[in-house]
Design a protein around this motif. Sequence first.
Motif, mmCIF file in Angstrom:
data_model
loop_
_atom_site.group_PDB
_atom_site.id
_atom_site.type_symbol
_atom_site.label_atom_id
_atom_site.label_comp_id
_atom_site.label_asym_id
_atom_site.label_seq_id
_atom_site.Cartn_x
_atom_site.Cartn_y
_atom_site.Cartn_z
ATOM 1 N N ILE A 58 0.696 -1.130 0.102
ATOM 2 C CA ILE A 58 0.177 -0.015 -0.047
ATOM 3 C C ILE A 58 0.927 1.109 0.020
ATOM 4 C CG2 ILE A 58 -1.589 1.313 1.412
ATOM 5 C CD1 ILE A 58 -2.755 -1.368 2.430
ATOM 6 N N GLU A 110 -4.776 0.935 9.018
ATOM 7 C CA GLU A 110 -5.582 0.392 7.877
ATOM 8 C C GLU A 110 -7.200 0.647 8.124
ATOM 9 O OE1 GLU A 110 -5.194 -3.184 5.687
ATOM 10 O OE2 GLU A 110 -3.573 -3.628 6.534
ATOM 11 N N ILE A 118 -8.631 -1.115 -1.180
ATOM 12 C CA ILE A 118 -7.493 -0.096 -1.550
ATOM 13 C C ILE A 118 -7.578 0.394 -3.089
ATOM 14 C CG2 ILE A 118 -5.116 0.275 -1.652
ATOM 15 C CD1 ILE A 118 -6.174 -0.775 0.974
#
Lengths: 195, 195
Positions: free
Chosen positions: B11, B90, B54
């Motif tokens: 990420i 997250e 994501i």
Amino acid sequence: MPKRINFPEVISKLKDFYSHRKRLPSFSELQSLLGYSSKGGVSLLTSHLVKRGILKRDPSGKLVPTPALEGGIKLLGTVQAGFPSPAEEELIDTLSLDEFLIKNPQASYLVKVTGDSMIDAGIMPDDLVIVDRGRQPRHGDIVIAEVDGAWTMKYYEKRGTKVLLRAANKKYPPIEPKAELVIGGVVVANVRKYK
Amino acid sequence: MPKRINFPEVISKLKDFYSHRKRLPSFSELQSLLGYSSKGGVSLLTSHLVKRGILKRDPSGKLVPTPALEGGIKLLGTVQAGFPSPAEEELIDTLSLDEFLIKNPQASYLVKVTGDSMIDAGIMPDDLVIVDRGRQPRHGDIVIAEVDGAWTMKYYEKRGTKVLLRAANKKYPPIEPKAELVIGGVVVANVRKYK
DNA sequence: CATTATAACGGACGTTCGTCCGTTTTCAAA
DNA sequence: TTTGAAAACGGACGAACGTCCGTTATAATG
């Protein structure tokens, strides 16, 4: 078929596409978006857009947007300058607030302000402050600190070897932390949204 | 070869790429970026990223970033809540200040504040205000208005059929415009950057 | 009217893209 | 040790991509 390209319209459609889809349209998408009937025409158009600085090419030759397309905001001088007319809008610089205000995106947080302890510094209840927790506080910074188990916002002031936490509101007395002072981060910006 | 995917690292690399290049990497770029030796592996990875929110796919099936990647800022509650540890990052919502503050990008401008006429409203000299000129002012709004040839920032207040322009500072008396009142726009947000 | 520059057309072409699928590797649980 | 699930490999495939180029259309210039 016309001979002149309607740049303002093209730019506005591009902005629309980019802000909604978060990517640039492909040539074939541009083709139907702008009503072209060949990809060659679109190719020519994009080269004009690159010349004008609306688009650019990254190292690998792919088209990428410039700040002019990235949902940013037009930049003006001071209020006295008045307001530009739609005609001269193309000249104006565009700025992304995200990039302008946030240096370390990974270490930054947006926190809602409660209470009036910083009101004399222009930070009012319900404002949002951007806190960078990866930054060393310096004298005069506004910080988020843990005092007696609660988090508060205060000026961080160095008095010799000691540290003083001071509110921007005469109602609240300064605090001199005893043992350990836990700093959550430094306030790097304040944001207020109306309505 | 490992069996678990290191999502935080992936990420962070994605964020890096997107914030610098303003586009998502292609599969082959991801391949070398993450050290894969086949595109198939990357394909599997992206499907995981989609599941986790994501990335997502737009109507035409192309991969596009979610707010989590768009250089935005993590959103927290109030100061009292304290700060999250890297492990729980997250879960946190991400927000783009541009999109949050600016409703009409085409009609909005960033203007630097001079003078202290709105200081009691928490708008200080050198602050930046976002002005939407495509909006009708309502009672209580802060507006940019032309008064005697100069542009100033004032509260816009309706007194019956008349309009009163009032500063947020007792030093300045209210103004009752005579003939025509030219409004440059409504202040929709205030932004202050420290240092 | 003739000239010239710009814009778009309409294909051809080579490249890159992302998907798919069978195989192999790794790790953990049984 | 055996089994099963998840991850990556390694290629094959078709589709989409963007460039290129010769041709045609349009508009401004003189």
